[in-house]
Design an enzyme around this catalytic site. Structure first.
Site, PDB file in Angstrom:
ATOM      1  N   THR A 169      13.712  39.473   3.366  1.00  0.00           N
ATOM      2  CA  THR A 169      13.431  39.076   4.743  1.00  0.00           C
ATOM      3  C   THR A 169      14.601  39.567   5.586  1.00  0.00           C
ATOM      4  O   THR A 169      15.735  39.116   5.390  1.00  0.00           O
ATOM      5  CB  THR A 169      13.324  37.543   4.868  1.00  0.00           C
ATOM      6  N   LYS A 184       6.158  37.888   9.170  1.00  0.00           N
ATOM      7  CA  LYS A 184       6.930  36.869   8.445  1.00  0.00           C
ATOM      8  C   LYS A 184       7.702  35.961   9.416  1.00  0.00           C
ATOM      9  O   LYS A 184       7.670  34.740   9.295  1.00  0.00           O
ATOM     10  CB  LYS A 184       7.897  37.574   7.481  1.00  0.00           C
ATOM     11  N   LYS A 235      17.984  30.884   8.751  1.00  0.00           N
ATOM     12  CA  LYS A 235      18.045  32.359   8.727  1.00  0.00           C
ATOM     13  C   LYS A 235      16.796  32.955   9.394  1.00  0.00           C
ATOM     14  O   LYS A 235      16.897  33.833  10.259  1.00  0.00           O
ATOM     15  CB  LYS A 235      18.147  32.858   7.280  1.00  0.00           C
TER      16      LYS A 235
HETATM   17  P1  NAD Z   1      19.642  35.642  -3.819  1.00  0.00           P
HETATM   18  O1  NAD Z   1      20.925  35.491  -3.091  1.00  0.00           O
HETATM   19  O2  NAD Z   1      19.342  34.748  -4.977  1.00  0.00           O
HETATM   20  O3  NAD Z   1      19.489  37.161  -4.336  1.00  0.00           O
HETATM   21  C1  NAD Z   1      19.996  38.280  -3.686  1.00  0.00           C
HETATM   22  C2  NAD Z   1      20.614  39.185  -4.735  1.00  0.00           C
HETATM   23  O4  NAD Z   1      21.058  40.393  -4.127  1.00  0.00           O
HETATM   24  C3  NAD Z   1      21.833  38.565  -5.420  1.00  0.00           C
HETATM   25  O5  NAD Z   1      21.614  38.519  -6.822  1.00  0.00           O
HETATM   26  C4  NAD Z   1      22.980  39.492  -5.034  1.00  0.00           C
HETATM   27  O6  NAD Z   1      23.978  39.613  -6.058  1.00  0.00           O
HETATM   28  C5  NAD Z   1      22.262  40.795  -4.800  1.00  0.00           C
HETATM   29  N1  NAD Z   1      22.997  41.736  -3.966  1.00  0.00           N
HETATM   30  C6  NAD Z   1      23.742  41.487  -2.851  1.00  0.00           C
HETATM   31  N2  NAD Z   1      24.262  42.636  -2.375  1.00  0.00           N
HETATM   32  C7  NAD Z   1      23.835  43.628  -3.186  1.00  0.00           C
HETATM   33  C8  NAD Z   1      24.045  45.040  -3.212  1.00  0.00           C
HETATM   34  N3  NAD Z   1      24.779  45.647  -2.280  1.00  0.00           N
HETATM   35  N4  NAD Z   1      23.456  45.744  -4.203  1.00  0.00           N
HETATM   36  C9  NAD Z   1      22.689  45.132  -5.162  1.00  0.00           C
HETATM   37  N5  NAD Z   1      22.475  43.802  -5.184  1.00  0.00           N
HETATM   38  C10 NAD Z   1      23.040  43.064  -4.213  1.00  0.00           C
HETATM   39  O7  NAD Z   1      18.491  35.512  -2.714  1.00  0.00           O
HETATM   40  P2  NAD Z   1      16.918  35.268  -2.941  1.00  0.00           P
HETATM   41  O8  NAD Z   1      16.621  33.815  -2.799  1.00  0.00           O
HETATM   42  O9  NAD Z   1      16.492  36.016  -4.150  1.00  0.00           O
HETATM   43  O10 NAD Z   1      16.339  35.959  -1.614  1.00  0.00           O
HETATM   44  C11 NAD Z   1      16.210  37.361  -1.487  1.00  0.00           C
HETATM   45  C12 NAD Z   1      15.476  37.659  -0.198  1.00  0.00           C
HETATM   46  O11 NAD Z   1      14.201  37.015  -0.228  1.00  0.00           O
HETATM   47  C13 NAD Z   1      16.172  37.158   1.067  1.00  0.00           C
HETATM   48  O12 NAD Z   1      16.032  38.127   2.068  1.00  0.00           O
HETATM   49  C14 NAD Z   1      15.424  35.861   1.397  1.00  0.00           C
HETATM   50  O13 NAD Z   1      15.457  35.559   2.783  1.00  0.00           O
HETATM   51  C15 NAD Z   1      14.024  36.228   0.949  1.00  0.00           C
HETATM   52  N6  NAD Z   1      13.182  35.070   0.587  1.00  0.00           N
HETATM   53  C16 NAD Z   1      13.673  34.064  -0.188  1.00  0.00           C
HETATM   54  C17 NAD Z   1      12.856  32.982  -0.512  1.00  0.00           C
HETATM   55  C18 NAD Z   1      13.375  31.872  -1.371  1.00  0.00           C
HETATM   56  O14 NAD Z   1      12.712  30.825  -1.449  1.00  0.00           O
HETATM   57  N7  NAD Z   1      14.524  32.026  -2.038  1.00  0.00           N
HETATM   58  C19 NAD Z   1      11.544  32.933  -0.046  1.00  0.00           C
HETATM   59  C20 NAD Z   1      11.039  33.998   0.720  1.00  0.00           C
HETATM   60  C21 NAD Z   1      11.889  35.056   1.032  1.00  0.00           C
END
Ligand code: NAD
Length: 290
Positions: free
Chosen positions: A87, A162, A237
């Protein structure tokens, strides 16, 4: 298909695992050293993205997406589907898509709803923006990771859908919580309030499916001490992204703005961090008008 998957966090990890389980060759990269069952590890993002049919990113925000895009686009083969499921702000989504398209890739922004449970269970909903060719290439993968994918329009349309959805969700949750707190002060029983509103014109997803009052309606995070679910900081966010988009498009969104301020206070100045976004109800409960 050969698939690169970058960002193996709470969402990306189980999504990558589901693709591997379905028989695809998945190579993953994350800056944190994580191991996902069935997913081969690459040493860099570029290595994970090289010579694939599709590359999926699931990253925290637009700035990180732009950095990763700079690293992987030069390594990717022409005609690779570049599917960003993070997102992010609409501007970053469009900028990265343009960069990818001019390098010969097929970019799709495809943010999801359904949360961690949906990622693990393969029941996410994808909101996709991109060309028909790009969407068609990505669609079989959406089928594995989710239960529904809507092609919303050109690049950026997925992110637009979204944040509009989540702006409604944030506003509606605030409205539902303040109405419960008012009902309490008027001496109205919460179960009666639910019985009336859930079958009257005030009904909504936040009332009917995710009721913020414990012990009322179907099971929800309220019944689990407001452990997320969907954390208040993630709602903040998404509300901020909606307001950033509203500013750049010159759209008047007074309730979206107010909901953003409330979640900002709740997360940054009160005790909302780490709580479900429905914990706005105990917040209102404790307050008067002053
Ligand atoms: P998270 O923080 O668990 O995962 C993000 C991952 O990206 C981490 O493992 C981090 O180490 C990795 N990362 C960061 N910088 C990086 C880089 N330069 N190269 C490679 N990897 C890198 O977050 P999440 O909960 O998995 O969410 C991911 C996305 O999904 C976000 O944009 C969030 O808004 C969206 N989202 C989350 C949810 C939820 O319920 N968690 C629901 C819908 C959407």
């Amino acid at each position: 298909m050969n698939i690169g998957f970058i960002g193996l966090g709470n969402m990306g990890g189980p999504m990558a695992a589901n693709l591997a389980k379905a028989g695809h060759n998945v190579t993953g990269f994350d800056t944190a050293d994580v191991t996902i069952e069935g997913v081969a590890k690459a040493a860099t993002a570029a290595e994970a993205a090289a010579n694939q049919d599709a590359v999926i990113t699931m990253l925290p925000n637009g700035q990180i997406l732009r950095t990763v895009a700079d690293q992987i686009i030069p390594a990717m083969a022409p005609e690779t589907a570049f599917i960003d499921c993070s997102t992010v702000d609409v501007e970053s989504a469009r900028a990265v898509a343009e960069q990818a398209a001019s390098a010969g890739m097929l970019p799709v922004d495809a943010p999801v709803s359904g949360g961690i449970g949906g990622a693990a269970g393969g029941t996410l909903t994808f909101m996709a923006g991109g060309s028909t060719a790009a969407f068609e290439k990505a669609n079989p993968l959406f089928d594995i990771m989710g239960q529904k994918a809507v092609h919303c329009g050109d690049n950026g349309a997925g992110q637009a859908a979204k944040i509009c959805n989540n702006m409604i969700l944030g506003i509606t949750m605030v409205g539902t919580c303040e109405a419960f707190a008012l009902a309490d002060k008027l001496g109205l029983d919460r179960q009666k309030m639910f019985d009336v509103v859930s079958t009257s014109s005030g009904y909504s997803w936040t009332m009917n499916a995710y009721c913020p009052a414990p012990g009322v309606g179907p099971q929800s995070p309220a019944d689990n001490d407001y452990k997320p679910g969907f954390a208040a900081e993630l709602m903040l966010k998404d509300l901020r992204l909606s307001q950033q988009a509203a500013e750049s498009a010159d759209a008047d969104t007074p309730l979206g703005e107010h909901a953003t301020r409330l979640y900002e206070m709740f997360v940054e100045a009160e005790d909302g961090l780490g709580m479900d976004f429905s914990a706005m109800l105990p917040r209102f409960e404790k307050r008067g008008r002053g």
